[in-house]
Scaffold this active site. Structure first.
Site, PDB file in Angstrom:
ATOM      1  N   CYS A 653       0.838  -1.184   0.000  1.00  0.00           N
ATOM      2  CA  CYS A 653       0.000   0.000   0.000  1.00  0.00           C
ATOM      3  C   CYS A 653       0.879   1.243   0.000  1.00  0.00           C
ATOM      4  O   CYS A 653       2.049   1.169   0.335  1.00  0.00           O
ATOM      5  CB  CYS A 653      -0.965   0.001   1.165  1.00  0.00           C
ATOM      6  SG  CYS A 653      -0.342  -0.693   2.676  1.00  0.00           S
ATOM      7  N   HIS A 705      -9.508   3.496   4.837  1.00  0.00           N
ATOM      8  CA  HIS A 705      -9.197   4.534   5.825  1.00  0.00           C
ATOM      9  C   HIS A 705     -10.395   5.398   6.151  1.00  0.00           C
ATOM     10  O   HIS A 705     -10.384   6.164   7.095  1.00  0.00           O
ATOM     11  CB  HIS A 705      -8.038   5.399   5.332  1.00  0.00           C
ATOM     12  CG  HIS A 705      -6.808   4.582   5.094  1.00  0.00           C
ATOM     13  ND1 HIS A 705      -6.527   4.026   3.866  1.00  0.00           N
ATOM     14  CD2 HIS A 705      -5.840   4.171   5.933  1.00  0.00           C
ATOM     15  CE1 HIS A 705      -5.416   3.330   3.967  1.00  0.00           C
ATOM     16  NE2 HIS A 705      -4.973   3.393   5.204  1.00  0.00           N
TER      17      HIS A 705
HETATM   18 ZN    ZN Z   1      -1.938  -2.290   3.245  1.00  0.00          ZN
END
Ligand code: ZN
Length: 768
Positions: A653, A705
């Site tokens: 990520c 998120h």
């Molecule tokens: Zn991640």
């Protein structure tokens, strides 16, 4: 000869900073109580500095991030925050619904807020260093050294923001790094008068010395930029004679080509990092240093925890004195100290012999002081230095078996056989997954009961058997839920892990974990980096019991979940007596042992996470190849010996995937899942350019998120965009990262929608 230090952690020995911030956000303390607490913390920090060094920095304190403070000081506030003021404005920009983007600070694990320059206009909203200077003087009777982020670094780490359109009444923005010299020059011309005013006001107040941090000077510079820097500093410093201005650089050396021009900038002194690499020393030796200029010699490490061999460093300082003369030398830390925990004092559970080999921030200040003592002929300081040299000369943490294993590695150990094409056939047959298989990234919500149970178990308040039962209960719930949701590849949920690196660090030999070694990664978020002090090996299986338990509950495949060697290395403090590549290979072999155990126990899919793969790339582009060469090999080594039937996944990520797509491809996994919430467009472009991508991939269809429940439409849109450049047979459907920070109420409906999207896609695009 003088001593300096900078960047001492703001966290407080008992994590007071975190508690104050979070208490204030939660409304548990008033603004007044909050600011009072912060002031006390700052007092502690300034007093600590004062005990050890001659010149104390002021103005380092901030209530979230120093780049945000700088942006606010310079009036760089995007339109969308209009009408807000004070702390409300501050925390809206830091962590509100439309907060500034957060990104890694150079190649460290600290994250800063990216200033958004909407208009090429700057104004002095508040002279923050001046305020800090006055306060320290009035309240603590301290004549401090005001510090500020320099104009070049500020601009290089900001982004310009342009409104490019509107959708449904909301503006669409385009954000861009400042790469072109023309844009940089335009902005610099506007910014310098504001910086000049800051410095003029400091001078008028009677300030004697100022520290301007310009770490961006160590990035790969070009001639045009250096010219802009030279002009900027000429204008900036004109008429400020009488106040000493120091430019500090860190995290690397100045480019060879521009070393002379940078050290010749019209300022009193230049700070150079002699720890991160040999570059500055090499250039200093061959090119010399301007006469009568001060050198802030960064010789005490701010990014590693190894106690300094004071004799060796004193030797280096003597060489520097030969070049710049004693009265021009300032002994300092090489990088800000906030990359270190505060002190080793309270650590009680470290492996035998380790504690006396460590220095955290406070101990680093002690080392700066000792170095001055040694050079000044203090016999007590010298005696300590001799003792340390003797201790550090003894071998520590070595394991013959591991050393032998590394020595015996052959090129074929880094190559998985057969090729992806052949493996893929076997795996498809064995797994029998549908088109657009659905899965998640690994973790499920870490609810308060999970965290409490883990803490109790650690403290010995919960017996092993009970703890095990508790975690198994959580795994069972997670498996049942995934059955209900209709996912295709399951995970066990990672409930036993506090942190994806710390969990493995605790179970591996050669790596220590601390009980109080907290470091801020951003805002009030802290973590405890493990310490790789010796040869790494795996004494016994680490995850097999949990995964096989999960697999025993279902007929669907459960993914084994491991953290990759590069990420374990990059998120730890690592020893420096052997190359990083070798440490990575050691960890890779330990992970390989685990991979093979999982395979032997009937686990057919194993995911090896590498979220930190990208972030530790060297600052200098010319060193990238070397880094990627061993990093790719380490990942490959961690699974090179598996059967063709075993499907190896990885996850990454925040990795600017598009920039390093070729390197990622070389990792030779079967399936990758990536985060792409902010940069889907760029990723699509990267695939188009790359052309030969043939691995299975799950482009995160929603941003974990955010607490918002993603709609089917938006997730489907992501899939359809990716289908424009990649064949549907390669595509997985998954969120963009682990779900541990979310609540079940958010996760369940989100995954439900996600599974439905996959079903609809199968209907529309199936039967190829
Ligand atoms: Zn991640």
């Amino acid at each position: 000869m003088k001593t300096w230090a900078f960047g001492y952690p703001k966290l407080g020995e008992k994590r007071e900073y975190k508690k104050l911030l979070e208490g204030f956000w939660a409304g548990k303390i008033t603004e007044e109580e909050f600011l009072k607490g912060i002031e006390e913390l700052e007092k502690y920090r300034l007093e600590t500095y004062k005990k050890y060094v001659d010149s104390v920095p002021v103005g380092e304190l901030n209530l979230y991030d120093f780049m945000l403070d700088t942006a606010l000081m310079l009036g760089v506030i995007p339109e969308r925050f209009k009408g807000k003021e004070g702390l409300e404005l501050y925390y809206e920009m830091a962590r509100g619904k439309q907060a500034l983007e957060m990104t890694k600070w150079f190649n460290t694990n600290y994250h800063y807020l990216v200033p958004e320059i909407e208009k090429a206009e700057f104004s002095l909203r508040e002279n923050k260093p001046l305020k800090a200077y006055k306060e320290a003087k009035e309240k603590f009777g301290l004549e401090g050294r005001p510090t500020l982020v320099g104009p070049y670094t500020f601009l290089k780490l900001s982004k310009t923001l342009q409104k490019v359109g509107e959708e449904g009444g909301l503006p669409i923005y385009h954000m861009e790094k400042i790469e072109s010299a023309k844009v940089l020059k335009t902005l610099m011309d506007k910014l310098i008068p504001v910086y000049k005013r800051i410095l003029q006001e400091l001078k008028a107040e009677g300030v004697k010395e100022v520290q301007i941090d310009e770490p961006a000077f160590v990035l790969n510079l070009n001639g045009e930029e250096v010219e802009i820097i030279e002009n900027a500093y000429r204008t900036l410093t004109e008429g400020l004679e009488g106040m000493d201005i120091y430019l500090i650089t860190y995290y690397e050396g100045i480019d060879d080509r521009y070393f002379e021009r940078i050290v010749n900038l019209p300022v009193t002194g230049i700070g150079l990092d002699f720890v991160s690499s040999e570059r500055n020393l090499r250039n200093l030796r061959s090119k010399g240093f301007p006469k009568s200029k001060k050198l802030v010699a960064g010789v005490v490490p701010g990014r590693n925890v190894w106690r300094l061999d004071l004799n060796k460093t004193a030797q280096l300082l003597k060489e520097l004195i030969d070049i710049v003369e004693e009265e021009n030398l300032i002994i300092a830390n090489a990088q800000p100290l906030y990359h270190l925990p505060i002190t080793v004092e309270p650590e009680k559970k470290l492996p035998e012999g380790l504690k006396e080999r460590l220095s955290f921030a406070k101990e680093r200040l002690g080392e700066i002081k000792l170095l001055k003592g040694i050079l000044g002929g203090d016999s007590r300081a010298k005696a300590i230095a001799d003792e340390v040299s003797k201790l550090l000369g003894q071998p520590f943490g070595r394991n013959e078996e591991v050393i032998k294993r590394i020595k015996n590695l052959k090129e074929e150990d880094f190559v998985r056989k057969p090729s992806y094409g052949e493996r893929d056939k076997v795996q498809r047959e064995l797994l029998g997954l549908p088109l657009f298989p659905t899965t998640t990234i690994g973790s499920f919500p870490q609810t308060p009961d999970v965290r409490k149970a883990r803490v109790k178990y650690r403290k010995g308040e919960l017996a092993e058997e009970e703890y095990k039962k508790f975690i198994q209960g959580k795994i069972k719930e997670a498996i049942h839920l995934q059955e209900e949701l209709g996912l295709d590849v399951f995970v066990h949920g990672e409930f036993e892990r506090s942190d994806m690196v710390e969990y493995f660090a605790e179970l591996l030999d050669g790596i220590a974990t601390t009980s109080h070694g907290w470091v801020i990664s951003y805002g009030s978020r802290v973590y405890r980096p493990p310490i790789i002090y010796g040869d790494v090996s795996r004494p016994k299986p680490m995850t097999v019991e949990w995964i096989t338990y999960a697999q025993s509950l279902t007929d669907k495949p459960v993914k084994g979940m491991l953290t990759g060697p590069v990420t374990i290395l990059n998120w730890s403090y690592a020893r420096e007596d052997i190359p990083r590549s070798e440490i990575a290979y050691q960890i890779a072999l330990a992970i390989l042992d685990e991979v093979l155990d999982l395979e032997r126990n009937g686990i057919n899919i194993i995911q090896i996470d590498e979220p930190a793969f990208r972030e530790a790339v060297p600052i200098k582009k010319e060193e990238w190849d070397d880094y990627f060469n061993w990093a790719i090999k380490a990942f490959r080594l961690s699974n090179s010996k598996v059967k063709p039937e075993t499907q190896i996944h990885t996850h990454m990520c925040y990795s600017d995937f598009n920039e390093i797509i070729e390197q990622i491809y070389e990792m030779d996994f079967d399936v990758i899942s990536i985060e792409a919430s902010r940069s889907k467009g760029e990723i699509i472009e990267a695939f188009e350019k790359f052309g030969k991508w043939d691995r299975q991939i799950g482009v995160g269809v929603y941003d974990i998120h955010s607490p918002a429940i993603p709609s089917k439409e938006e997730m489907k849109a992501v899939m359809q965009r990716v289908m424009k450049v990649l064949p549907k047979e390669l595509l997985w459907v998954n969120p963009d990262c682990g779900l541990k920070t979310r609540k079940w109420e958010e996760v369940i409906p989100a995954l439900k929608n996600m599974v439905e999207v996959a079903k609809e896609l199968r209907k529309e695009y199936g039967n190829s």
